[in-house]
Structures are given as C-alpha cells and as structure tokens.
Design an enzyme around this catalytic site. Structure first.
Site, PDB file in Angstrom:
ATOM      1  N   ASN A   9       5.827  52.986  20.668  1.00 33.45           N
ATOM      2  CA  ASN A   9       5.556  54.327  21.195  1.00 33.45           C
ATOM      3  C   ASN A   9       5.481  54.218  22.716  1.00 33.45           C
ATOM      4  O   ASN A   9       4.487  53.744  23.245  1.00 33.45           O
ATOM      5  CB  ASN A   9       4.228  54.834  20.607  1.00 33.45           C
ATOM      6  CG  ASN A   9       3.807  56.150  21.217  1.00 33.45           C
ATOM      7  OD1 ASN A   9       4.587  56.824  21.880  1.00 33.45           O
ATOM      8  ND2 ASN A   9       2.549  56.531  20.992  1.00 33.45           N
ATOM      9  N   TRP A  10       6.550  54.650  23.372  1.00 34.29           N
ATOM     10  CA  TRP A  10       6.616  54.487  24.836  1.00 34.29           C
ATOM     11  C   TRP A  10       5.749  55.508  25.565  1.00 34.29           C
ATOM     12  O   TRP A  10       5.573  55.411  26.779  1.00 34.29           O
ATOM     13  CB  TRP A  10       8.069  54.614  25.308  1.00 34.29           C
ATOM     14  CG  TRP A  10       8.972  53.491  24.848  1.00 34.29           C
ATOM     15  CD1 TRP A  10       8.621  52.405  24.077  1.00 34.29           C
ATOM     16  CD2 TRP A  10      10.375  53.327  25.145  1.00 34.29           C
ATOM     17  NE1 TRP A  10       9.719  51.597  23.873  1.00 34.29           N
ATOM     18  CE2 TRP A  10      10.811  52.136  24.514  1.00 34.29           C
ATOM     19  CE3 TRP A  10      11.302  54.077  25.860  1.00 34.29           C
ATOM     20  CZ2 TRP A  10      12.133  51.683  24.595  1.00 34.29           C
ATOM     21  CZ3 TRP A  10      12.615  53.625  25.944  1.00 34.29           C
ATOM     22  CH2 TRP A  10      13.010  52.445  25.326  1.00 34.29           C
ATOM     23  N   LYS A  11       5.239  56.494  24.863  1.00 32.86           N
ATOM     24  CA  LYS A  11       4.391  57.534  25.470  1.00 32.86           C
ATOM     25  C   LYS A  11       5.090  58.139  26.700  1.00 32.86           C
ATOM     26  O   LYS A  11       6.311  58.262  26.704  1.00 32.86           O
ATOM     27  CB  LYS A  11       3.010  56.969  25.814  1.00 32.86           C
ATOM     28  CG  LYS A  11       2.349  56.259  24.638  1.00 32.86           C
ATOM     29  CD  LYS A  11       0.891  56.032  24.867  1.00 32.86           C
ATOM     30  CE  LYS A  11       0.340  55.150  23.770  1.00 32.86           C
ATOM     31  NZ  LYS A  11      -1.098  55.169  23.681  1.00 32.86           N
ATOM     32  N   HIS A  95      -0.337  61.962  16.435  1.00 32.91           N
ATOM     33  CA  HIS A  95      -0.924  60.877  17.250  1.00 32.91           C
ATOM     34  C   HIS A  95      -2.250  61.364  17.827  1.00 32.91           C
ATOM     35  O   HIS A  95      -2.390  62.537  18.174  1.00 32.91           O
ATOM     36  CB  HIS A  95       0.053  60.492  18.371  1.00 32.91           C
ATOM     37  CG  HIS A  95      -0.380  59.243  19.082  1.00 32.91           C
ATOM     38  ND1 HIS A  95      -1.354  59.255  20.054  1.00 32.91           N
ATOM     39  CD2 HIS A  95       0.013  57.948  18.954  1.00 32.91           C
ATOM     40  CE1 HIS A  95      -1.538  58.017  20.485  1.00 32.91           C
ATOM     41  NE2 HIS A  95      -0.714  57.204  19.830  1.00 32.91           N
ATOM     42  N   GLU A  97      -3.543  61.186  20.612  1.00 36.78           N
ATOM     43  CA  GLU A  97      -3.447  61.852  21.929  1.00 36.78           C
ATOM     44  C   GLU A  97      -3.000  63.305  21.759  1.00 36.78           C
ATOM     45  O   GLU A  97      -3.396  64.172  22.531  1.00 36.78           O
ATOM     46  CB  GLU A  97      -2.503  61.059  22.845  1.00 36.78           C
ATOM     47  CG  GLU A  97      -3.175  59.774  23.316  1.00 36.78           C
ATOM     48  CD  GLU A  97      -2.231  58.614  23.587  1.00 36.78           C
ATOM     49  OE1 GLU A  97      -1.028  58.841  23.791  1.00 36.78           O
ATOM     50  OE2 GLU A  97      -2.723  57.457  23.575  1.00 36.78           O
ATOM     51  N   GLU A 167      -4.549  54.443  12.987  1.00 34.76           N
ATOM     52  CA  GLU A 167      -4.817  54.101  14.378  1.00 34.76           C
ATOM     53  C   GLU A 167      -6.242  54.518  14.737  1.00 34.76           C
ATOM     54  O   GLU A 167      -6.488  55.688  15.063  1.00 34.76           O
ATOM     55  CB  GLU A 167      -3.855  54.839  15.305  1.00 34.76           C
ATOM     56  CG  GLU A 167      -2.404  54.499  15.079  1.00 34.76           C
ATOM     57  CD  GLU A 167      -1.602  54.691  16.356  1.00 34.76           C
ATOM     58  OE1 GLU A 167      -1.096  53.698  16.871  1.00 34.76           O
ATOM     59  OE2 GLU A 167      -1.518  55.834  16.834  1.00 34.76           O
ATOM     60  N   GLY A 173      -5.110  51.649  23.253  1.00 32.22           N
ATOM     61  CA  GLY A 173      -5.054  51.461  24.700  1.00 32.22           C
ATOM     62  C   GLY A 173      -6.326  50.887  25.297  1.00 32.22           C
ATOM     63  O   GLY A 173      -6.514  50.902  26.515  1.00 32.22           O
ATOM     64  N   SER A 212      -3.988  48.506  20.122  1.00 37.88           N
ATOM     65  CA  SER A 212      -4.046  47.272  20.913  1.00 37.88           C
ATOM     66  C   SER A 212      -3.448  46.062  20.190  1.00 37.88           C
ATOM     67  O   SER A 212      -3.959  44.948  20.293  1.00 37.88           O
ATOM     68  CB  SER A 212      -5.486  46.991  21.361  1.00 37.88           C
ATOM     69  OG  SER A 212      -5.945  48.025  22.201  1.00 37.88           O
ATOM     70  N   GLY A 233       1.726  50.693  21.307  1.00 36.70           N
ATOM     71  CA  GLY A 233       1.798  51.460  22.548  1.00 36.70           C
ATOM     72  C   GLY A 233       2.122  50.548  23.719  1.00 36.70           C
ATOM     73  O   GLY A 233       3.276  50.193  23.957  1.00 36.70           O
ATOM     74  N   GLY A 234       1.088  50.142  24.458  1.00 35.97           N
ATOM     75  CA  GLY A 234       1.276  49.376  25.695  1.00 35.97           C
ATOM     76  C   GLY A 234       2.227  48.194  25.560  1.00 35.97           C
ATOM     77  O   GLY A 234       3.110  47.999  26.400  1.00 35.97           O
TER      78      GLY A 234
HETATM   79  C1  PEP Z   1      -0.491  54.010  20.313  1.00 38.68           C
HETATM   80  O1  PEP Z   1      -0.389  54.685  21.300  1.00 38.68           O
HETATM   81  O2  PEP Z   1      -0.092  54.451  19.229  1.00 38.68           O
HETATM   82  C2  PEP Z   1      -1.103  52.683  20.430  1.00 38.68           C
HETATM   83  C3  PEP Z   1      -1.386  52.024  19.349  1.00 38.68           C
HETATM   84  O3  PEP Z   1      -1.329  52.228  21.702  1.00 38.68           O
HETATM   85  P1  PEP Z   1      -1.776  50.723  22.111  1.00 38.68           P
HETATM   86  O4  PEP Z   1      -0.931  49.768  21.352  1.00 38.68           O
HETATM   87  O5  PEP Z   1      -1.553  50.666  23.586  1.00 38.68           O
HETATM   88  O6  PEP Z   1      -3.221  50.600  21.745  1.00 38.68           O
END
Ligand code: PEP
Length: 252
Positions: A9-11, A95, A97, A167, A173, A212, A233-234
C-alpha cells in the site's frame, strides 16, 4: 492450501520516476521469490501507468480505495468500473486511514465492498481495532462488528471472492507489530466468523496481516496458521524490504 499474498500500500507516496524504479526493482527481484502472489497499490493517478509497467508480469494491481457509488455527480471519486477498466484486479476497502480520517463508516465500507465486487474488482476488506479498544478488551467485538457489517450487506458468499486484512490500528506505521499470538488470535476469530456461516469459504479465505511488517518479522507472522500474507505500508516503498517480505511469504 491457501496462496499467500503480499500487497504493498503505497498510500500518498510516489512519483512517475519513483514508481518506475520501484516496479523495475520489484519485478527484477521477484524471480527468486516466486510462489506467492504480490500486489502493489499506487495512488489512483498512477494506476494506469503502473498497469502498463506491470504488463507481462505476475504482479497484481490494486487501488487504495473506491467510490461507494457507480457513477454520476460525485466530484473527485473513482468508481469500481473505472478501476476494472484500467486493469485493477483488487482494491483496498476500509483502510483505517479512510475510516478515521475520511469518515468511512461500516455502512460506507459495506457499500464500497459491494460495488467493487459487482464490477469484478476483488475487495481487500481492512478491519482492526484501535489501541484504546484493545486496552478496553473489546478487540473481538470490534472485529465482529466491522466484519459483520459487510457480511450483513453482501452475504457470506461474497467472501468467496474477497480478502480480509487484519490491521490493528495501533500497529500501522508505528513500528509496533502485533505479537504472533495477538495476530493469530484475531485471524482465527475472523476465519471462525466466516467459517461459522460457510465452512468452505472460511477455510479458503485469504486473511492478511498488516501493521509494521518488515523483512525481519515477516517470516514469523506468515508462518502462523491463519495468516496468509501481509498488507504492507512503509516497507513497500523500499525494494529490498518489500522483496524480503515477499520472499518470507513465498517460503511459507
Ligand atoms: C498499512 O498502511 O496498511 C500498513 C500496514 O502500514 P505499515 O506497514 O507502514 O504499518
């Protein structure tokens, strides 16, 4: 046997140049990690270009969200039919967010899930509790409510063509990952809710863990019985990290 999926997920990140580098690095490195499915979810504006860059590879393309409506006077929205039209096979839905910052209620999430499926775009339904909810001991109720809203709206049969991503909001994050026991407990609960209504669909449902995930912790999480890969994500913006996670998933 369920396949694993690692979805990046590049956000709100990327540029034409950065995306080209990411896709080139991922597709070149994946030869060694074949065995599981891999997907990238760039921002809407880059989907068509990334679709072209992925042509001829096995990497799947997903969107990060979708409109709850099919079309019409909804300025700024992107419909599921449009996503299918430019080559998206999947879309994230719900998600955290989107839920916390953009007001996606359980009802809106259920509507998005339904329009995506109707357009032939597979929903990746994201669910998870906040830190406050976990500390209050209501994690399983929250998961049951978020999942139940979609089961009620779409029917359990819809989960034969859907993916669930657990999640925990407190792990997204933050660098703080759920322990293997915490993650497996919730994944088992999710599967048991679906299996309680349809044993086959429950047994075959892909359930991803997100929060994470890194190369260093992926293998331990993906080895768990009810974890079928990750939503990343990251670490999905770093080719070496993302490939290490894909390799961990392919090895399970
Ligand atoms: C996400 O945004 O779905 C996510 C899991 O982010 P991260 O891996 O950065 O925690």
């Amino acid at each position: 046997m369920r396949k694993t999926l690692v979805a990046g997920n590049w956000k709100l990140n990327g540029s034409s140049e950065l995306n080209r580098g990411l896709i080139a690095g991922i597709t070149a490195g994946l030869g060694a990690a074949s065995g599981g499915e891999v997907m990238v979810c760039p921002p809407y504006v880059y989907l068509a270009a990334v679709a072209a860059q992925l042509a001829g590879t096995d990497v799947l393309l997903g969107a990060q969200d979708v409109a709850a409506e099919d079309g019409g006077a909804f300025t700024g929205e992107v419909s599921a039919v449009m996503l299918a039209d430019i080559g998206c096979s999947h879309t994230l839905i719900g998600h955290s967010e989107r839920r916390t910052r953009y007001g996606d209620s359980d009802e809106v999430v259920a509507a998005k899930f339904r329009v995506a499926q109707a357009a032939g775009v597979k929903p990746v339904l994201c669910i998870g509790e906040t830190l406050e909810e976990r500390e209050s001991g209501v994690t399983m109720e929250v998961i049951g409510r978020q999942l139940g809203a979609v089961v009620d709206a779409a029917g359990v049969g819809a989960f034969a063509a859907a993916i669930v991503a657990y999640e925990p909001v407190w792990a997204i994050g933050t660098g703080r990952t759920a322990t293997p026991d915490q993650a497996q407990e919730v994944h088992r609960h999710i599967r048991s809710i679906i299996a309680g209504a349809d044993a086959k669909i429950g047994a075959e449902l892909q359930i991803l863990y997100g929060g994470s995930v890194k190369g260093a912790n992926a293998a331990e999480l993906f080895a768990l019985e009810d974890i079928d890969g990750g939503l990343i994500g990251g670490a999905s913006l770093d080719v070496a990290e993302f490939l290490a996670i894909c390799k961990a998933a392919a090895g399970t």
